[in-house]
Design an enzyme around this catalytic site. Structure first.
Site, mmCIF file in Angstrom:
data_model
loop_
_atom_site.group_PDB
_atom_site.id
_atom_site.type_symbol
_atom_site.label_atom_id
_atom_site.label_comp_id
_atom_site.label_asym_id
_atom_site.label_seq_id
_atom_site.Cartn_x
_atom_site.Cartn_y
_atom_site.Cartn_z
ATOM 1 N N LYS A 37 -41.570 141.348 -24.666
ATOM 2 C CA LYS A 37 -40.911 140.534 -23.985
ATOM 3 C C LYS A 37 -39.110 140.719 -24.604
ATOM 4 O O LYS A 37 -37.964 140.433 -23.875
ATOM 5 C CB LYS A 37 -40.838 138.834 -24.356
ATOM 6 C CG LYS A 37 -40.387 137.978 -23.390
ATOM 7 C CD LYS A 37 -40.607 136.530 -23.879
ATOM 8 C CE LYS A 37 -41.901 135.684 -23.416
ATOM 9 N NZ LYS A 37 -41.652 134.805 -23.700
ATOM 10 N N LYS A 54 -44.344 134.472 -33.811
ATOM 11 C CA LYS A 54 -44.368 133.307 -33.034
ATOM 12 C C LYS A 54 -45.087 132.520 -34.620
ATOM 13 O O LYS A 54 -45.595 132.806 -35.297
ATOM 14 C CB LYS A 54 -45.693 133.662 -32.240
ATOM 15 C CG LYS A 54 -45.156 132.179 -30.761
ATOM 16 C CD LYS A 54 -44.431 132.533 -29.883
ATOM 17 C CE LYS A 54 -44.276 131.055 -28.805
ATOM 18 N NZ LYS A 54 -43.689 132.008 -28.186
ATOM 19 N N THR A 60 -34.025 129.388 -20.292
ATOM 20 C CA THR A 60 -35.367 129.623 -19.547
ATOM 21 C C THR A 60 -35.627 129.530 -18.363
ATOM 22 O O THR A 60 -35.954 130.790 -17.732
ATOM 23 C CB THR A 60 -36.887 129.529 -20.321
ATOM 24 O OG1 THR A 60 -36.633 129.669 -22.130
ATOM 25 C CG2 THR A 60 -38.396 130.050 -20.124
ATOM 26 N N GLY A 93 -42.230 120.175 -18.343
ATOM 27 C CA GLY A 93 -41.319 120.458 -19.687
ATOM 28 C C GLY A 93 -40.684 120.839 -19.495
ATOM 29 O O GLY A 93 -39.755 120.827 -18.118
ATOM 30 N N GLY A 119 -40.118 124.255 -16.861
ATOM 31 C CA GLY A 119 -40.629 123.803 -15.246
ATOM 32 C C GLY A 119 -39.574 123.042 -14.734
ATOM 33 O O GLY A 119 -39.017 123.331 -13.029
ATOM 34 N N SER A 173 -31.483 132.717 -27.068
ATOM 35 C CA SER A 173 -31.505 132.500 -28.324
ATOM 36 C C SER A 173 -30.642 133.735 -28.908
ATOM 37 O O SER A 173 -30.163 133.211 -29.844
ATOM 38 C CB SER A 173 -32.781 132.548 -29.301
ATOM 39 O OG SER A 173 -33.714 130.964 -28.480
#
Length: 418
Positions: free
Chosen positions: A93, A105, A189, A219, A222, A351
């Site tokens: 990504k 992660k 996002t 969330g 979405g 970010s």
């Protein structure tokens, strides 16, 4: 799907990308393995006085292009394979977004809904104490992910400051504004997904206004994504979250759903709306809509659900929602997939913008932030599309090819292979 391994799924696509590019194993073998995997045990004194020990993970997949970067999730199903796969996807990504990061992660195996706010804070701080040696603004920069938020990031930044002896807000992103966060970051996002869908519509000579959409997951990704896309004229007829699936053929009131979910802990439990009915969760996949927006968890489009899909386009907001098997099925059926590693890059690009502001001490307006995000998202799409058309492959394979090219070039240029 008990034997589904997301890391193996990632490797299969990576190997395909390398094959199309004409790479030999020696050219990219280093990308197939994480650079560092850390498993920690975090003992926490619970509010009633008893001690519980939680398992935590931090995986740094690749740092050829810069500091490791990726979120931290609190989830009862979190394990080494999941975190490894998510870290690898972050490498891909970040390369597609063309930002100076590698992939990482983190995860803690916990159901955060069963913990009090004080217990969550102890857990977050305990996790930082265990991973402190491998994180930092130039080493590894965490961010929010599933079941974590700005408050958790603020605790992480504060604990890092206590351990290092100085306040460095750039150690973590997705922070509240009061602790060095950025205007626009919370929506980044979802807004990036809007830009991706807009670009797809332009390339395919379609108008956003009048498209229909079903949404799985409500969330942050979405709800924000659905709201912003809805405001461009897309009719959302179906929304599902962990509490149920709502359906209205005339279009759900996404503005009302957004307000409700965000005032009820990002949950739609108890939501009612005139004209809306509760339908079986599996019925979401078979909605006859233009766009199926996947914004829940990985592995949702699998051998049990893939044949149900009638949508013409799958927009991936979640990480890894589509298995390799489902990808093959969709390609045969002519269903296009806008993959996670391209479509939901807005979060990490956002970010990166926060990190840049932290490092310079100069903060942008929300309009400046959103305009820069739009440029980055569109450029990433164009770069993937160029490879897709050149090699006649899917968006996902083209995205992996683009990332692999950039990571291999960085590694070769640096020349630090053993």
């Amino acid at each position: 799907m008990a034997n589904y391994n997301p890391y193996e799924n990632m490797l299969h696509v990576l190997d395909k990308a390398a094959e199309v590019l004409g790479y030999k194993k020696n050219d990219y073998e280093f990308v197939r393995y994480p650079e560092r995997e850390l498993t920690v045990s975090i003992p926490i004194t619970m509010d009633d006085g008893h001690v519980e020990v939680f398992s935590g993970y931090r995986v740094q997949h690749n740092t050829a292009r810069g500091a490791a970067k990726g979120g931290i999730r609190f989830h009862p199903a979190s394990d080494e394979n999941e975190v490894k796969a998510l870290a690898a996807w972050m490498t891909i990504k970040n390369a597609i977004g063309n930002i100076p990061y590698g992939g990482a992660k983190g995860g803690i195996k916990v159901d955060p809904h069963k913990l009090s706010q004080r217990e969550l804070q102890r857990l977050a701080r305990g996790y930082v104490r265990k991973i402190f040696p491998i994180i930092g603004p130039d080493k590894d920069v965490p961010a929010p992910d599933v079941n974590t938020n700005g408050q958790v990031m603020a605790w992480i930044a504060d604990e890092y400051a206590a351990l290092s002896g100085k306040w460095e807000p750039g150690v973590v992103t997705g922070k509240p504004l009061a602790t060095g966060g950025s205007l626009g970051r919370n929506e980044a996002t979802g807004r990036g997904l809007l830009f991706t869908l807009e670009t797809w519509c332009e390339k395919n000579h379609k108008k956003m206004d009048g498209l229909t959409m079903a949404v799985q997951g409500f969330g942050n990704v979405g709800s924000v994504g659905a709201l912003l896309i809805h405001r461009q004229g897309v009719k959302v007829v179906c929304v599902g979250d962990i509490n149920g699936t709502w359906y209205n053929p005339n279009g759900l009131d996404i503005e009302a759903m957004y307000v409700y979910a965000n005032s009820h802990g990002r949950s739609l439990k108890g939501y009612t709306e005139a004209g809306a009915t509760i339908i079986p969760d599996m019925a979401l996949f078979s909605q006859d809509v233009d766009v199926l927006f996947m914004a829940a968890m990985e592995n949702q489009l699998n051998e049990k659900t893939m044949e149900l899909v009638k949508a013409k386009l799958v927009l991936e907001g979640a990480n890894g929602p589509t298995t390799e098997e489902a990808d093959i099925c969709f390609e045969k059926k002519g269903i296009e997939v806008l993959p996670d590693v391209m479509s939901n890059v807005g979060g990490v690009v956002g970010s990166y913008f926060e990190w840049v502001q932290n490092r310079t001490g100069y903060y942008w307006t929300e309009d400046e932030y959103n305009e820069r995000l739009k440029i980055k998202m569109r450029q990433g799409y164009e770069d993937v599309l160029a490879l897709k058309e050149k090699y006649k492959v899917t968006y996902r394979l083209a995205a992996y090819m683009l990332a692999l090219q950039r990571v291999v070039e960085a590694q070769n240029t640096r020349g630090f292979l053993g």
